[in-house]
Design an enzyme around this catalytic site. Structure first.
Site, PDB file in Angstrom:
ATOM      1  CD  GLU A 174      48.024  27.664  32.151  1.00  0.00           C
ATOM      2  OE1 GLU A 174      47.613  28.434  33.177  1.00  0.00           O
ATOM      3  OE2 GLU A 174      49.022  26.797  32.451  1.00  0.00           O
ATOM      4  CG  HIS A 250      45.562  32.660  31.055  1.00  0.00           C
ATOM      5  ND1 HIS A 250      45.435  32.745  32.500  1.00  0.00           N
ATOM      6  CD2 HIS A 250      46.137  31.306  30.938  1.00  0.00           C
ATOM      7  CE1 HIS A 250      45.842  31.847  32.894  1.00  0.00           C
ATOM      8  NE2 HIS A 250      46.243  30.879  32.330  1.00  0.00           N
ATOM      9  CB  CYS A 371      40.819  35.191  36.599  1.00  0.00           C
ATOM     10  SG  CYS A 371      41.885  36.026  35.386  1.00  0.00           S
TER      11      CYS A 371
HETATM   12  O1  SUG Z   1      48.044  31.832  36.854  1.00  0.00           O
HETATM   13  N1  SUG Z   1      48.427  34.112  38.987  1.00  0.00           N
HETATM   14  C1  SUG Z   1      47.486  33.560  38.325  1.00  0.00           C
HETATM   15  C2  SUG Z   1      46.483  34.281  37.694  1.00  0.00           C
HETATM   16  C3  SUG Z   1      45.437  33.382  37.079  1.00  0.00           C
HETATM   17  C4  SUG Z   1      44.500  34.411  36.108  1.00  0.00           C
HETATM   18  N2  SUG Z   1      43.581  33.455  35.386  1.00  0.00           N
HETATM   19  C5  SUG Z   1      43.072  33.655  34.395  1.00  0.00           C
HETATM   20  N3  SUG Z   1      43.525  34.780  33.375  1.00  0.00           N
HETATM   21  N4  SUG Z   1      42.080  32.932  33.783  1.00  0.00           N
HETATM   22  C6  SUG Z   1      48.495  32.980  37.150  1.00  0.00           C
HETATM   23  O2  SUG Z   1      49.369  33.563  36.844  1.00  0.00           O
HETATM   24  C7  SUG Z   1      49.781  34.549  41.105  1.00  0.00           C
HETATM   25  C8  SUG Z   1      50.591  33.883  42.322  1.00  0.00           C
HETATM   26  C9  SUG Z   1      51.476  34.527  42.911  1.00  0.00           C
HETATM   27  O3  SUG Z   1      52.355  35.244  42.199  1.00  0.00           O
HETATM   28  O4  SUG Z   1      51.542  34.533  44.189  1.00  0.00           O
HETATM   29  C10 SUG Z   1      49.149  33.625  40.121  1.00  0.00           C
HETATM   30  O5  SUG Z   1      49.167  32.486  40.273  1.00  0.00           O
END
Ligand code: SUG
Length: 446
Positions: A174, A250, A371
């Site tokens: 990730e 994460h 993020c």
């Molecule tokens: O991968 N949300 C992302 C958020 C990523 C956050 N990144 C870090 N913590 N670095 C994920 O879960 C949601 C998309 C949706 O539900 O439409 C989403 O992909």
């Protein structure tokens, strides 16, 4: 060697929407199918970039990815014209259509893992795009991420851009969301901390029971090998599986580090004492002294950390040697977190300033300030060798605000993804963006 940390924020794409695609990410699940505002999302992100650039922090951006992802839809048997593909996918597999439209590349902390040249065997900056194979809507991002990184960091004398790891559960990766670097100064040799949620080939190792662990130890080790990191300056630590089960999908939702500071929740790691001990020893070895800022559950319960994204903050080094903590508005609104933060600032420690942003559009999908950015430490020579068109300036900010105003909708609902005109709108926006960023051929828009 003198170097600066550039933050590459993800420019939010025109199809930003709430599709509830991320099992284990509480915000994503809570806001499923609500209407989004892509225009506001993009402007909120641009405002953060501009404000930090104006404060003197090195700021750049990574462009959004082409959506809808017709490659995905055609690969699973939808054929005919683009309009045919969209109509049938909407009828038969609306969730897959939502995956093909996800603007998730905006969270560039997941785009790649980056090792600065001071840490690597060959003295180049190394990048590996994350395969993100735990989620369908993110599993194809690495193709464009690699292409984008190769376009921006094309100079092979300074940069090495690797292909992502094999896209299989054993190598679930990730990116920088589970990677933290510590050093005396950004340009000095540093310690790289990799945090993983499970060990694929050791089922007895800690692993969550309810939600998926997205990062494996095997993946973290592979990245360290690919980047040519030194064993004596690399630490691998298990995330606490119990917090993954509480929505910490994460590590950057429960810890953040910069310079010699680790700001973390007491429940972040499976073995807190062992992780801190390993960090202390290795950080000593690079001539720095770890400053661990530990937040107790009694002050901030895990649920408040997840709701406010306190740890999904950016810790930025200022010219006076102190650090600013960049947090989302939600931290001011959460009583436990707001109280903790006022005590932290008054404590006279390394963190002496709070900068907060309204990032609600991204936060509703579980994406906070950290993020939204990928950290890339660059010497002056490296900074000069990268593509200059993505560096945030007042001119680029104004150009992009105008571009967003002309191309982005201010309301997007699930059924809008079925509209073939919307696909054309997205495509037209990105075709113009290639020109604005001076990155011809960035996308395969054929
Ligand atoms: O991968 N949300 C992302 C958020 C990523 C956050 N990144 C870090 N913590 N670095 C994920 O879960 C949601 C998309 C949706 O539900 O439409 C989403 O992909």
């Amino acid at each position: 060697m003198m170097a600066r940390e550039f933050n590459f924020d993800g420019l939010v794409g025109p199809s930003h929407n709430y599709a509830g695609l991320s099992f284990g990410n509480v915000a994503s699940f809570s806001n499923v199918k609500s209407a989004s505002n892509p225009r506001q999302a993009a402007l909120q992100g641009l405002d953060k970039m501009r404000a930090l650039a104006n404060r003197g922090f090195a700021q750049a951006l990574l462009p959004p990815q082409a959506r809808p992802n017709f490659r995905l839809l055609r690969a699973i048997g939808y054929s005919g014209t683009d309009a045919d593909v969209l109509a049938r996918a909407w009828r038969e597999a609306p969730v897959v259509l939502a995956c093909a439209y996800s603007a998730s590349p905006m969270w560039t902390a997941n785009a790649a893992t980056v090792s600065p040249s001071a840490d690597t065997l060959d003295g180049r900056v190394h990048f590996t795009a994350a395969n993100l194979n735990n989620k369908l809507h993110r599993a194809d991002e690495h193709v464009q991420s690699t292409r984008t990184l190769q376009a921006i960091f094309a100079n092979a004398e300074h940069f090495a851009v690797h292909q992502s790891l094999p896209s299989t559960p054993a190598f679930g990766d990730e990116g920088a969301a589970n990677h933290t670097r510590f050093s005396r100064h950004h340009g000095d040799a540093g310690v790289e901390l990799f945090v993983y949620g499970k060990v694929e080939f050791d089922p007895s190792a800690p692993h969550p029971k309810k939600y998926p662990a997205r990062q494996t130890r095997e993946a973290s080790e592979a990245i360290a090998r690919l980047h040519g990191l030194s064993d004596t300056r690399t630490v691998f630590a298990a995330q606490n599986p119990d917090v993954i089960d509480q929505g910490v999908f994460h590590n950057d939702v429960i810890a953040v580090g910069n310079g010699n500071v680790l700001f973390y929740h007491e429940q972040a790691f499976a073995d807190e004492a062992g992780t801190l001990d390993a960090l202390r020893r290795t950080i000593d070895g690079v001539g720095a002294t770890l400053q661990a800022v530990r937040v107790d559950s009694a002050h901030v319960p895990v649920a408040d950390a997840v709701a406010s994204y306190l740890f999904n903050s950016q810790l930025l080094s200022k010219s006076d040697g102190r650090m600013a903590l960049v947090v989302p508005h939600e931290c001011r609104e959460n009583p436990a977190v707001a109280q903790y933060l006022s005590q932290l600032l008054a404590s006279g420690g390394a963190i002496d300033e709070l900068i907060d942003f309204d990032l609600r559009q991204s936060m509703r999908n579980g994406g906070g300030p950290a993020c939204l950015r990928l950290r890339v430490v660059l010497t002056d020579a490296q900074a000069a060798a990268m593509h200059q068109g993505v560096i945030m300036t007042e001119t680029l900010y104004a150009t992009l605000v105008d571009w967003v105003g002309r191309h982005y909708r201010d309301r997007l609902e699930p059924q809008d993804l079925a509209d073939p005109l919307f696909a054309i709108e997205c495509n037209t926006a990105l075709a113009e963006l290639e020109r604005l960023l001076d990155l011809p051929g960035l996308y395969d828009l054929s």
